[in-house]
Design an enzyme around this catalytic site. Structure first.
Site: not given
Ligand code: NAP
Length: 474
Positions: A175, A228, A248, A282, A376
């Site tokens: 997903k 995420g 992550e 991140c 963040e």
């Molecule tokens: P996000 O909003 O948390 O979304 C991540 C994924 O989760 C998306 O596919 C999202 O789908 C899905 N999602 C949303 N609500 C959900 C739920 N209730 N249940 C299950 N899945 C759900 O993050 P983002 O804005 O895409 O990415 C930015 C974040 O990722 C930042 O905090 C960044 O630091 C973190 N990140 C961490 C790493 C690491 O390796 N530590 C690497 C890269 C990014 P939708 O898009 O459809 O909402």
């Protein structure tokens, strides 16, 4: 207009509903993307579940060959893939090209690592009563892996889940983030060409809570690998029950600059760490703590280098900084800058926006309770604060909800050893910024930065289950 279909059981399946995908930079509709219903998610999970034995029993050399082919196919279409990422996420094309080169590496590492899934023999007669027994361990695939990925590295962070999962003999329901579905469907196309059996990889786009929520709670899905935001990650952990999860998550990564370092030499690297992909990384460099002896020089040179960054169209190869992922992110970032100002911060450069672009922003003398410091920021904003000593800087770095990676520049070996021991993070970079990753190293965080480690070998370990076999030869 491109209209995408779901990828389930090796076939392209017409979805019942679609939603328009907008370019973050131009605001134009660039595709119509499936918005999967619960029934369609169900169909994808069942396909992955039915394919689990085929994948588990596939000889390792075949799994490795498929991953090698995938890496080669992607390498051959690297330009096209980079443009796709740039269009759907506004990642500057030069960064997108770098991401594709790394994605190729991630799949190559996966192909290689597939051949090294070793168990061990246990000397049973080391314990009284164990005589005459031969015991060994095997690493069994878990079955269906639910992979949920973010928008910011839409190819390589998908690869960090799909590569290890397939290498270890699992099947995947992927997903991707709603803003970056095109690269995930592109991967499905390449996987099909590489010869992965039907059901080995299924790609489902749609709402995070609907599709993601179903993956997390369905019993046929044996593990969730999530990258995420901490908010969503914590919600997943709470719902997953006994299902293993790798999380992550985010961070407010920092670097410490000790006295006596060659400031001129490290400035380009620090500027890149703060602003590449508009700070939507991140381990983006968000906090810089500089020793008082070199603070003024550092700030002056950092601001001068920031002035030279090219802001604009992500598809222009000269562009360094482009649009944030959504217009509302610009408003959020501006409100965080305003809050820091109210708390006494000074803007050295930036602090303004143009459409969905936030200009690279450098803040000085930032109060540690300001959001740009303690949360963040995920935007092209960096703070530079003065410290009396490295010890003070280490305390500031550790005073955080997060702990992904941290860096220290120092010429003093004792200081380096001390900092590497005291910094409470998943990875310490000595004489580098925290914004460094290659794809086979163990990568992950402590505190709200996550649980578990990725990096192909480490992810594979968490996607298998240890089984012990004992032969009684008595
Ligand atoms: P996000 O909003 O948390 O979304 C991540 C994924 O989760 C998306 O596919 C999202 O789908 C899905 N999602 C949303 N609500 C959900 C739920 N209730 N249940 C299950 N899945 C759900 O993050 P983002 O804005 O895409 O990415 C930015 C974040 O990722 C930042 O905090 C960044 O630091 C973190 N990140 C961490 C790493 C690491 O390796 N530590 C690497 C890269 C990014 P939708 O898009 O459809 O909402």
């Amino acid at each position: 207009m491109i209209k995408k279909q779901l990828f389930i059981n090796g076939e392209w399946v017409e979805a019942k509903k679609h939603t328009p995908l907008l370019s973050p930079y131009t605001g134009e509709v660039i595709a119509n993307v499936p918005d999967a219903t619960m029934e369609e998610v169900e169909f994808a999970i069942e396909a992955a579940y039915q394919a689990r034995n085929t994948m588990a029993e596939m000889p390792i050399h075949q799994r490795a060959t498929i991953l090698e082919k995938l890496a080669n196919l992607l390498e051959n279409r690297a330009e096209e893939a980079a443009i796709l990422i740039s269009k759907e996420s506004a990642k500057p094309l030069k960064d997108a090209k770098g991401e594709i080169a790394r994605t190729v590496q991630t799949y190559k590492f996966s192909a290689e690592e597939a051949k090294r899934i070793n168990g061990e023999t246990i000397p049973m007669d080391a314990a009284p009563g164990g005589e005459g027994r031969l015991a060994y361990t095997v690493n069994m695939p878990l079955g269906v892996i639910g992979a949920i990925t973010p928008f910011n590295f839409p190819m390589n962070l998908v690869a960090h889940k799909v590569g290890p999962a397939i290498a270890a003999g699992n099947t995947v329901v992927l997903k991707p983030a709603s803003q970056t579905p095109l690269s995930a469907y592109f991967l499905a196309e390449l996987m099909q060409e590489a010869g992965l059996p039907p059901g080995g990889l299924n790609v489902i786009t749609g709402s995070g809570s609907v599709v993601g929520g179903k993956l997390v709670t369905d019993n046929r899905v044996k593990k969730i690998s999530f990258t995420g935001s901490p908010e969503v990650g914590i919600g997943i952990r709470n719902k997953a029950n006994l299902k293993p999860v790798t999380l992550e998550l985010g961070s407010n990564a920092a670097v410490i600059i000790d006295k006596d370092v060659n400031i001129e030499k490290i400035i380009p690297r620090c500027v890149t760490g703060a602003f590449s992909s508009q700070g939507q990384v991140c381990i983006s460099l968000q906090r810089i703590y500089v020793h008082k002896d070199c603070y003024d020089t550092f700030v002056e040179k950092f601001v001068t280098a920031t002035k030279n960054l090219k802001v604009g169209d992500p598809l222009n190869l000269q562009t360094d900084v482009s649009a944030l992922i959504h217009r509302k992110e610009v408003d959020r970032a501006l409100s965080w800058i305003e809050e820091a100002k109210q708390k006494g911060a000074k803007i050295a450069i930036g602090g303004t926006s143009e459409g969905s672009i936030l200009h690279p922003t450098v803040l000085l003398e930032v109060e540690k309770s300001a959001k740009v410091s303690c949360q963040e920021v995920f935007a092209p904003i960096v703070l530079i604060n003065k410290v009396e000593s490295v010890e003070e800087a280490i305390d500031l770095v550790n005073d955080s909800r997060y702990g992904l990676q941290a860096g220290i520049y120092t010429e003093n070996i004792h200081t380096a050893m001390y900092a590497s021991k005291k910094l409470y993070v998943g990875g310490v970079l000595v004489n580098d910024i925290p914004t460094f990753r290659v794809d086979h190293m163990p990568y992950g965080g402590v505190k709200e930065s996550g649980i578990g480690r990725e990096g192909v070998k480490y992810a594979m370990k968490d996607m298998t289950e240890l089984k012990l076999v004992i032969f009684n030869n008595n």
